[in-house]
Scaffold this motif. Sequence first.
Motif, PDB file in Angstrom:
ATOM      1  N   ASN A  79      29.539  10.871  77.407  1.00 11.54           N
ATOM      2  CA  ASN A  79      29.331  11.237  75.907  1.00 11.54           C
ATOM      3  C   ASN A  79      28.655  12.629  76.034  1.00 11.54           C
ATOM      4  O   ASN A  79      27.536  12.401  75.608  1.00 11.54           O
ATOM      5  N   PHE A  80      28.984  13.706  76.349  1.00  9.37           N
ATOM      6  CA  PHE A  80      28.250  14.989  76.586  1.00  9.37           C
ATOM      7  C   PHE A  80      28.657  15.745  75.255  1.00  9.37           C
ATOM      8  O   PHE A  80      29.562  15.730  74.668  1.00  9.37           O
ATOM      9  N   LYS A  81      27.553  16.503  74.620  1.00  6.95           N
ATOM     10  CA  LYS A  81      27.851  17.254  73.642  1.00  6.95           C
ATOM     11  C   LYS A  81      26.578  18.128  73.138  1.00  6.95           C
ATOM     12  O   LYS A  81      25.518  17.879  73.626  1.00  6.95           O
ATOM     13  N   VAL A  82      26.838  19.186  72.565  1.00 10.35           N
ATOM     14  CA  VAL A  82      25.694  19.953  72.097  1.00 10.35           C
ATOM     15  C   VAL A  82      25.457  20.011  70.729  1.00 10.35           C
ATOM     16  O   VAL A  82      26.588  20.210  69.620  1.00 10.35           O
ATOM     17  N   LYS A  83      24.425  19.332  70.180  1.00 13.93           N
ATOM     18  CA  LYS A  83      23.986  19.048  68.709  1.00 13.93           C
ATOM     19  C   LYS A  83      23.134  20.260  68.176  1.00 13.93           C
ATOM     20  O   LYS A  83      22.326  20.766  68.935  1.00 13.93           O
ATOM     21  N   LEU A  84      23.196  20.477  66.676  1.00 15.45           N
ATOM     22  CA  LEU A  84      22.214  21.148  66.164  1.00 15.45           C
ATOM     23  C   LEU A  84      20.993  20.401  65.900  1.00 15.45           C
ATOM     24  O   LEU A  84      21.168  19.175  65.365  1.00 15.45           O
ATOM     25  N   TYR A  85      19.736  21.081  66.004  1.00 10.02           N
ATOM     26  CA  TYR A  85      18.602  20.384  66.117  1.00 10.02           C
ATOM     27  C   TYR A  85      17.590  21.019  65.198  1.00 10.02           C
ATOM     28  O   TYR A  85      17.611  22.169  65.292  1.00 10.02           O
ATOM     29  N   GLU A  86      17.014  20.388  64.222  1.00  6.53           N
ATOM     30  CA  GLU A  86      16.080  21.016  63.281  1.00  6.53           C
ATOM     31  C   GLU A  86      16.403  22.291  62.494  1.00  6.53           C
ATOM     32  O   GLU A  86      16.022  23.209  62.319  1.00  6.53           O
ATOM     33  N   GLY A  87      17.938  22.259  62.341  1.00  2.00           N
ATOM     34  CA  GLY A  87      18.672  23.047  61.535  1.00  2.00           C
ATOM     35  C   GLY A  87      19.158  24.305  62.129  1.00  2.00           C
ATOM     36  O   GLY A  87      19.777  24.978  61.656  1.00  2.00           O
ATOM     37  N   LYS A  88      18.509  24.737  63.191  1.00  3.66           N
ATOM     38  CA  LYS A  88      18.881  25.882  64.025  1.00  3.66           C
ATOM     39  C   LYS A  88      18.993  26.010  65.519  1.00  3.66           C
ATOM     40  O   LYS A  88      19.704  26.615  66.209  1.00  3.66           O
ATOM     41  N   TYR A  89      18.073  25.056  66.136  1.00  7.62           N
ATOM     42  CA  TYR A  89      18.450  24.843  67.456  1.00  7.62           C
ATOM     43  C   TYR A  89      19.478  23.923  67.882  1.00  7.62           C
ATOM     44  O   TYR A  89      19.998  23.436  67.280  1.00  7.62           O
ATOM     45  N   LEU A  90      19.964  24.403  69.408  1.00  7.81           N
ATOM     46  CA  LEU A  90      21.177  23.601  69.995  1.00  7.81           C
ATOM     47  C   LEU A  90      20.445  22.902  71.118  1.00  7.81           C
ATOM     48  O   LEU A  90      19.748  23.325  71.864  1.00  7.81           O
ATOM     49  N   GLN A  91      20.859  21.733  71.208  1.00  6.79           N
ATOM     50  CA  GLN A  91      20.405  20.722  72.340  1.00  6.79           C
ATOM     51  C   GLN A  91      21.298  19.824  72.867  1.00  6.79           C
ATOM     52  O   GLN A  91      22.309  19.424  72.129  1.00  6.79           O
ATOM     53  N   GLY A  92      21.604  19.782  74.031  1.00  7.68           N
ATOM     54  CA  GLY A  92      22.440  18.969  74.756  1.00  7.68           C
ATOM     55  C   GLY A  92      23.278  19.713  76.012  1.00  7.68           C
ATOM     56  O   GLY A  92      22.814  20.465  76.615  1.00  7.68           O
ATOM     57  N   PHE A  93      24.610  19.167  76.372  1.00  7.42           N
ATOM     58  CA  PHE A  93      25.114  19.625  77.781  1.00  7.42           C
ATOM     59  C   PHE A  93      26.421  19.919  77.304  1.00  7.42           C
ATOM     60  O   PHE A  93      27.328  19.539  76.696  1.00  7.42           O
ATOM     61  N   ALA A  94      26.974  21.070  78.002  1.00  7.90           N
ATOM     62  CA  ALA A  94      28.330  21.589  78.028  1.00  7.90           C
ATOM     63  C   ALA A  94      28.988  21.151  79.502  1.00  7.90           C
ATOM     64  O   ALA A  94      27.995  21.009  80.584  1.00  7.90           O
ATOM     65  N   TRP A  95      30.297  21.490  79.544  1.00 11.41           N
ATOM     66  CA  TRP A  95      30.726  21.175  81.143  1.00 11.41           C
ATOM     67  C   TRP A  95      31.715  22.280  81.504  1.00 11.41           C
ATOM     68  O   TRP A  95      32.289  22.809  80.632  1.00 11.41           O
ATOM     69  N   ASN A  96      31.625  22.532  82.926  1.00  8.55           N
ATOM     70  CA  ASN A  96      32.636  23.254  83.535  1.00  8.55           C
ATOM     71  C   ASN A  96      32.840  22.769  84.726  1.00  8.55           C
ATOM     72  O   ASN A  96      32.098  22.342  85.640  1.00  8.55           O
ATOM     73  N   ASP A  97      34.165  22.652  85.349  1.00  9.20           N
ATOM     74  CA  ASP A  97      34.595  21.974  86.489  1.00  9.20           C
ATOM     75  C   ASP A  97      34.080  22.582  87.761  1.00  9.20           C
ATOM     76  O   ASP A  97      33.920  21.737  88.785  1.00  9.20           O
ATOM     77  N   VAL A  98      33.768  23.959  87.707  1.00 15.71           N
ATOM     78  CA  VAL A  98      33.225  24.617  88.734  1.00 15.71           C
ATOM     79  C   VAL A  98      31.584  24.347  88.933  1.00 15.71           C
ATOM     80  O   VAL A  98      31.079  24.123  89.736  1.00 15.71           O
ATOM     81  N   LEU A  99      30.895  24.730  87.675  1.00 15.37           N
ATOM     82  CA  LEU A  99      29.457  24.815  87.622  1.00 15.37           C
ATOM     83  C   LEU A  99      28.951  23.606  87.285  1.00 15.37           C
ATOM     84  O   LEU A  99      27.597  23.421  87.574  1.00 15.37           O
ATOM     85  N   GLY A 100      29.733  22.648  86.835  1.00 14.34           N
ATOM     86  CA  GLY A 100      29.082  21.359  86.354  1.00 14.34           C
ATOM     87  C   GLY A 100      28.295  21.396  85.165  1.00 14.34           C
ATOM     88  O   GLY A 100      28.924  22.186  83.917  1.00 14.34           O
ATOM     89  N   TRP A 101      27.080  20.690  84.827  1.00 10.56           N
ATOM     90  CA  TRP A 101      26.410  20.899  83.305  1.00 10.56           C
ATOM     91  C   TRP A 101      25.840  22.212  83.166  1.00 10.56           C
ATOM     92  O   TRP A 101      24.969  22.707  84.099  1.00 10.56           O
ATOM     93  N   LEU A 102      25.931  22.520  81.969  1.00 12.64           N
ATOM     94  CA  LEU A 102      25.192  23.751  81.656  1.00 12.64           C
ATOM     95  C   LEU A 102      24.453  23.104  80.157  1.00 12.64           C
ATOM     96  O   LEU A 102      25.172  22.231  79.379  1.00 12.64           O
ATOM     97  N   PHE A 103      23.114  23.351  80.223  1.00  9.28           N
ATOM     98  CA  PHE A 103      22.444  22.557  79.207  1.00  9.28           C
ATOM     99  C   PHE A 103      21.668  23.497  78.318  1.00  9.28           C
ATOM    100  O   PHE A 103      21.333  24.468  78.694  1.00  9.28           O
ATOM    101  N   PHE A 104      21.551  23.097  77.045  1.00 15.09           N
ATOM    102  CA  PHE A 104      20.712  23.584  76.046  1.00 15.09           C
ATOM    103  C   PHE A 104      19.655  22.680  75.690  1.00 15.09           C
ATOM    104  O   PHE A 104      19.625  21.422  75.563  1.00 15.09           O
TER     105      PHE A 104
END
Length: 302
Positions: free
Chosen positions: A208-233
């Motif tokens: 259950n990964f996703k990148v959510k809006l936080y405090e109205g302007k910040y982004l927090q969470g994880f994106a995914w790529n098959d080569v790189l793995g997790w990219l995080f905010f």
Amino acid sequence: MSTFKKALTLLEVVVFLGVFSIVGLIVFPLLINTLNFYQGSVGEIDVSREARNLILTFQKEVYKSKNINFITDYELLFEKFNGNKSILFRTSPVFLNFESSTLEGMISNVRIGSISLKGENYSVSFVNSSSCAISSSTSITSLYAFSGYAWSPNIGWISFRNSPGESIIYGVCLSSTTEPELRGYAYNDVVGFIVFNCLELGTCSSSNFKVKLYEGKYLQGFAWNDVLGWLFFDGNRGQVYLAELDNNYNLKRISRVVDRRINVKNLSFQKLNGSYKTLFTLSDETNKKEVSYETAISLPFK
């Protein structure tokens, strides 16, 4: 002989309340000032303690390594004697700048380091959009549609929306759901598609990964790529992490070096002949207490 208890008269009660009020007016400000001083002292101690944690982590990784390589000036790769690796790096908040309508900050990844969202000749911009395409067959109700390019020194340009005339349709959008989140895909010629939400892959029940809006302007969470793995905010503060990797760069463990409440405003590394120098600035969560440190460590393998 009978006994009785004498009650307070109304005049005595009024006099008592008056005296109590006067004492309260004198004591209460002193109490508040003392509490504020105590909280400030605790904040300063916390920042200093976290600064020591960062220095000790840096020293430990240096002494366990046979070689050290720069990814960027705020990301170091330590090559261990047993073939494993670790990366000490700082994250930067990713946020929507509503004045310039651009997405700013750094996305972090343990394989390639940080991905910059805005530079001198590139940016990821956003516009108001009630309906936003994320693929040739899917559009979502949205707040914003993103376009433009991010940059990685290791893999090059990352596109947040296809150019007109491209055969593949893709894009990144911010949904208009109760808790807005990124949807869709970005693309890079080296590693392929980066996915920002488990809904696109149909894996939310197991991953259950996703990148959510936080405090109205910040982004927090994880994106995914098959080569790189997790990219995080990483929310609204700069943080420092230590990622431990095997000899194939697969992530074994990642740990936060400083307390989440601490804001790491700056972190940089420099190589000076036979030693490495680190400079950093930390502040508490209210930004009332701030400390800056500089330390140099000689390499044991030189």
